[in-house]
Design a protein around this motif. Structure first.
Motif, PDB file in Angstrom:
ATOM      1  N   VAL A  64       0.852  -1.193   0.000  1.00 49.52           N
ATOM      2  CA  VAL A  64       0.000   0.000   0.000  1.00 49.52           C
ATOM      3  C   VAL A  64       0.887   1.241   0.000  1.00 49.52           C
ATOM      4  N   GLU A  65       0.646   2.122  -0.963  1.00 50.21           N
ATOM      5  CA  GLU A  65       1.412   3.358  -1.069  1.00 50.21           C
ATOM      6  C   GLU A  65       0.710   4.499  -0.345  1.00 50.21           C
ATOM      7  N   SER A  66      -0.618   4.564  -0.489  1.00 51.82           N
ATOM      8  CA  SER A  66      -1.362   5.642   0.153  1.00 51.82           C
ATOM      9  C   SER A  66      -2.801   5.209   0.397  1.00 51.82           C
ATOM     10  N   VAL A  67      -3.459   5.952   1.280  1.00 49.86           N
ATOM     11  CA  VAL A  67      -4.851   5.684   1.625  1.00 49.86           C
ATOM     12  C   VAL A  67      -5.612   7.003   1.551  1.00 49.86           C
ATOM     13  N   ASP A  68      -6.769   6.986   0.899  1.00 50.77           N
ATOM     14  CA  ASP A  68      -7.657   8.140   0.864  1.00 50.77           C
ATOM     15  C   ASP A  68      -8.890   7.839   1.700  1.00 50.77           C
ATOM     16  N   ILE A  69      -9.200   8.717   2.623  1.00 45.02           N
ATOM     17  CA  ILE A  69     -10.394   8.604   3.441  1.00 45.02           C
ATOM     18  C   ILE A  69     -11.377   9.656   2.935  1.00 45.02           C
ATOM     19  N   ILE A  70     -12.561   9.211   2.549  1.00 43.49           N
ATOM     20  CA  ILE A  70     -13.557  10.123   2.003  1.00 43.49           C
ATOM     21  C   ILE A  70     -14.436  10.639   3.145  1.00 43.49           C
ATOM     22  N   ARG A  71     -14.450  11.943   3.334  1.00 44.61           N
ATOM     23  CA  ARG A  71     -15.270  12.553   4.373  1.00 44.61           C
ATOM     24  C   ARG A  71     -16.574  13.034   3.739  1.00 44.61           C
ATOM     25  N   THR A  72     -17.680  12.423   4.149  1.00 41.17           N
ATOM     26  CA  THR A  72     -18.995  12.788   3.613  1.00 41.17           C
ATOM     27  C   THR A  72     -19.793  13.557   4.660  1.00 41.17           C
ATOM     28  N   TYR A  73     -20.844  14.197   4.196  1.00 45.94           N
ATOM     29  CA  TYR A  73     -21.693  14.994   5.083  1.00 45.94           C
ATOM     30  C   TYR A  73     -22.513  14.072   5.981  1.00 45.94           C
ATOM     31  N   ILE A  74     -22.548  14.401   7.276  1.00 49.10           N
ATOM     32  CA  ILE A  74     -23.367  13.691   8.250  1.00 49.10           C
ATOM     33  C   ILE A  74     -24.237  14.732   8.949  1.00 49.10           C
ATOM     34  N   GLU A  75     -25.517  14.551   8.876  1.00 52.94           N
ATOM     35  CA  GLU A  75     -26.451  15.560   9.401  1.00 52.94           C
ATOM     36  C   GLU A  75     -26.362  15.721  10.914  1.00 52.94           C
ATOM     37  N   ASP A  76     -26.392  14.617  11.643  1.00 48.57           N
ATOM     38  CA  ASP A  76     -26.375  14.673  13.100  1.00 48.57           C
ATOM     39  C   ASP A  76     -25.014  15.184  13.595  1.00 48.57           C
ATOM     40  N   GLU A  77     -25.044  16.288  14.338  1.00 51.09           N
ATOM     41  CA  GLU A  77     -23.803  16.937  14.763  1.00 51.09           C
ATOM     42  C   GLU A  77     -22.924  16.037  15.634  1.00 51.09           C
ATOM     43  N   ASN A  78     -23.530  15.326  16.594  1.00 55.72           N
ATOM     44  CA  ASN A  78     -22.741  14.442  17.463  1.00 55.72           C
ATOM     45  C   ASN A  78     -22.118  13.301  16.680  1.00 55.72           C
TER      46      ASN A  78
END
Length: 82
Positions: free
Chosen positions: A36-50
């Protein structure tokens, strides 16, 4: 087919697009440390703040742990895609 995924064909995936799910399948031995050379973590929108805060904190911790292993890790912000 030839054992190379993106190095020889970088246009297979556009890095500017955000994917909610992407799967690769490998057949045979695979080592995180060696393969493994690199890892991408996809950050998506989550409505609930907590839930959002907890998820984003977990992603940050995961990214730091991956970097400690000497790997490149990017968190790609796709929160504007709802």
């Amino acid at each position: 087919k030839d054992g190379n995924l993106l190095t020889n064909r970088p246009n297979l995936l556009e890095r500017t697009k955000c994917y909610e799910y992407f799967e690769l399948q490998f057949h045979g031995d695979l080592s995180f440390k060696e393969d493994v050379e690199s890892v991408d973590i996809i950050r998506t929108y989550i409505e609930d703040e907590n839930e959002r805060e907890a998820q984003y904190k977990q992603q940050e911790m995961l990214a730091e742990n991956i970097k400690k292993q000497g790997k490149i890790c990017n968190i790609i912000d796709c929160t504007d895609i709802v």
